[in-house]
Design an enzyme around this catalytic site. Sequence first.
Site, PDB file in Angstrom:
ATOM      1  N   GLY A   1       0.818  -1.220   0.000  1.00 20.84           N
ATOM      2  CA  GLY A   1       0.000   0.000   0.000  1.00 20.84           C
ATOM      3  C   GLY A   1       0.847   1.263   0.000  1.00 20.84           C
ATOM      4  N   THR A   2       1.915   1.259   0.765  1.00 22.90           N
ATOM      5  CA  THR A   2       2.760   2.454   0.858  1.00 22.90           C
ATOM      6  C   THR A   2       3.341   2.810  -0.507  1.00 22.90           C
ATOM      7  OG1 THR A   2       3.322   1.893   3.132  1.00 22.90           O
ATOM      8  CG2 THR A   2       4.803   3.423   1.994  1.00 22.90           C
TER       9      THR A   2
ATOM     10  N   ASN B   1      -8.455   3.567   8.004  1.00 20.52           N
ATOM     11  CA  ASN B   1      -7.845   2.497   8.795  1.00 20.52           C
ATOM     12  C   ASN B   1      -8.068   2.662  10.297  1.00 20.52           C
ATOM     13  OD1 ASN B   1      -6.048   4.660   7.817  1.00 20.52           O
ATOM     14  ND2 ASN B   1      -4.658   3.894   9.388  1.00 20.52           N
TER      15      ASN B   1
ATOM     16  N   GLN C   1      -7.647  -0.574   2.935  1.00 18.79           N
ATOM     17  CA  GLN C   1      -8.507  -1.151   3.977  1.00 18.79           C
ATOM     18  C   GLN C   1      -9.856  -1.595   3.433  1.00 18.79           C
ATOM     19  OE1 GLN C   1      -7.805  -1.966   6.986  1.00 18.79           O
ATOM     20  NE2 GLN C   1      -5.882  -0.886   7.331  1.00 18.79           N
TER      21      GLN C   1
ATOM     22  N   ALA D   1      -2.068  -6.404  -0.180  1.00 25.84           N
ATOM     23  CA  ALA D   1      -2.471  -7.818  -0.053  1.00 25.84           C
ATOM     24  C   ALA D   1      -2.587  -8.321   1.380  1.00 25.84           C
ATOM     25  CB  ALA D   1      -1.483  -8.699  -0.821  1.00 25.84           C
ATOM     26  N   HIS D   2      -1.728  -7.823   2.287  1.00 23.09           N
ATOM     27  CA  HIS D   2      -1.732  -8.437   3.629  1.00 23.09           C
ATOM     28  C   HIS D   2      -2.925  -8.003   4.474  1.00 23.09           C
ATOM     29  CE1 HIS D   2      -0.154  -5.098   6.253  1.00 23.09           C
ATOM     30  NE2 HIS D   2       0.317  -4.654   5.100  1.00 23.09           N
TER      31      HIS D   2
ATOM     32  N   THR E   1      13.474  -6.455 -10.110  1.00 19.85           N
ATOM     33  CA  THR E   1      13.039  -7.836 -10.365  1.00 19.85           C
ATOM     34  C   THR E   1      11.759  -8.130  -9.593  1.00 19.85           C
ATOM     35  OG1 THR E   1      15.337  -8.474 -10.661  1.00 19.85           O
ATOM     36  CG2 THR E   1      13.771 -10.257 -10.218  1.00 19.85           C
TER      37      THR E   1
ATOM     38  N   CYS F   1       2.045   2.134  12.412  1.00 24.88           N
ATOM     39  CA  CYS F   1       3.352   2.782  12.417  1.00 24.88           C
ATOM     40  C   CYS F   1       3.470   3.796  13.548  1.00 24.88           C
ATOM     41  CB  CYS F   1       3.638   3.438  11.072  1.00 24.88           C
ATOM     42  SG  CYS F   1       2.312   4.466  10.486  1.00 24.88           S
TER      43      CYS F   1
HETATM   44  C1  PLP Z   1      -5.261   2.948   4.455  1.00 29.49           C
HETATM   45  C2  PLP Z   1      -3.879   2.389   4.366  1.00 29.49           C
HETATM   46  N1  PLP Z   1      -3.069   2.788   3.361  1.00 29.49           N
HETATM   47  C3  PLP Z   1      -1.827   2.325   3.222  1.00 29.49           C
HETATM   48  C4  PLP Z   1      -1.301   1.415   4.131  1.00 29.49           C
HETATM   49  C5  PLP Z   1       0.119   0.978   3.970  1.00 29.49           C
HETATM   50  O1  PLP Z   1       0.246  -0.384   3.715  1.00 29.49           O
HETATM   51  P1  PLP Z   1       1.670  -1.098   3.843  1.00 29.49           P
HETATM   52  O2  PLP Z   1       2.227  -0.687   5.189  1.00 29.49           O
HETATM   53  O3  PLP Z   1       1.390  -2.528   3.777  1.00 29.49           O
HETATM   54  O4  PLP Z   1       2.528  -0.611   2.751  1.00 29.49           O
HETATM   55  C6  PLP Z   1      -2.099   0.965   5.180  1.00 29.49           C
HETATM   56  C7  PLP Z   1      -1.564   0.014   6.194  1.00 29.49           C
HETATM   57  O5  PLP Z   1      -1.819   0.129   7.368  1.00 29.49           O
HETATM   58  C8  PLP Z   1      -3.414   1.477   5.305  1.00 29.49           C
HETATM   59  O6  PLP Z   1      -4.218   1.104   6.316  1.00 29.49           O
END
Ligand code: PLP
Length: 383
Positions: free
Chosen positions: A71-72, A152, A180, A202-203, A239, A326
Amino acid sequence: MRTVYFDYNATTPLDAAVRTAMLPFLDAEFGNPSSIHHVGRRARAFLDEARDRVARVFACKPSEMIFTSGGTESNNLAVFGVARHFRDKGRHIITSMVEHHALLHPCEYLSEKEGFEVTFLPVDRHGRVSPDDLRKALRPDTVLVSVMAANNEIGTLQPVAELGALCHERGVLFHTDAAQWFGKEPFVDIHQFNADLVSVCAHKFHGPKGAGALFIRSPLLPDPILFGGGHENELRAGTENLPAIAGMTEAIERFVRAPVFNREQLAPLATKLRDAAGSIAGVTIRSPREECLANTVSFSAKGCDSIMLLAGLDLEGICASSGSACSAGSLEPSHVLKAIGCEADESNALVRFSLGRESTAEEVQTVCAALPAVINRARGCEL
Ligand SMILES: Cc1ncc(COP(=O)(O)O)c(C=O)c1O
């Protein structure tokens, strides 16, 4: 002591079938999809097939799916990629005050270092952006609007389809961070967001960590943020992480169309938690009742701070969060609670329970029974 895991918005356990789908790529199928020989060609064939499979679920073109590390990275690619690509057209970006830091920080960077102006839309007390506010904020030099699909920290669903339609009327690109949202809300196809770019992680739905995707509607081609090769349609050098891609593809096929977070199972559990927490003196439920993820119940408690609350819950075997993972471990007040108008002291006292596939009524009962004493201890008074 039994563990009660109520932190599914932070991450979910890897599904057994997803793990099985990943194993060949941690073992015999180790090839690099860019290699010319037959081992590499097998890896390439799998990569192409994975992209086709994801595109079939999303009802988009395979070339519109970019595999990322999560996601980041998807958010960073969307924001930096679009902003830099169109910087000669305009330098105004609109987002909301309640986005994840993976979206807010890139916007702040562009504003501090690259001459962009960013409008952070306010939200109402439920954490929702008003389409009217967006309409007023759009300018001729706006190049991107980004509003998340689901929050989130408190679970608020945003009216993204409406916001996206508004942007398109004005010829402005729209991105949504749906990290989310996938696996939790009913999915028809990727076009339901009215978005030009959509972030996937994905996680959050029983896939592997370090795996994500960015849908980019063709013919849009943002600037890359990673350089060094022609991978991913020249948009993301490096890769390809085939085990992660294999796992994410399996998770998307299994858990997105029919959301793995089942509203019928989760809503009664969440209501019970909500009622129990809400009946404790000085506790305010912060997750909206309507238009909210069914699995998320967040509250703030007067006279406590998140760290004490989370530590107290952990001593009882209960895993919860203060919002974005985080910021756990730091005493940073929640920017989401601040944005919904929470007093400064309560913005420091957010607890988020996020339920999932394995959550049970018995676990909810355990948490409801433990909560009053945990809150009292966090306030410094023993029960
Ligand atoms: C709304 C949202 N965006 C982005 C992320 C970032 O995902 P990742 O830390 O797996 O890159 C999160 C993860 O908590 C999220 O809740």
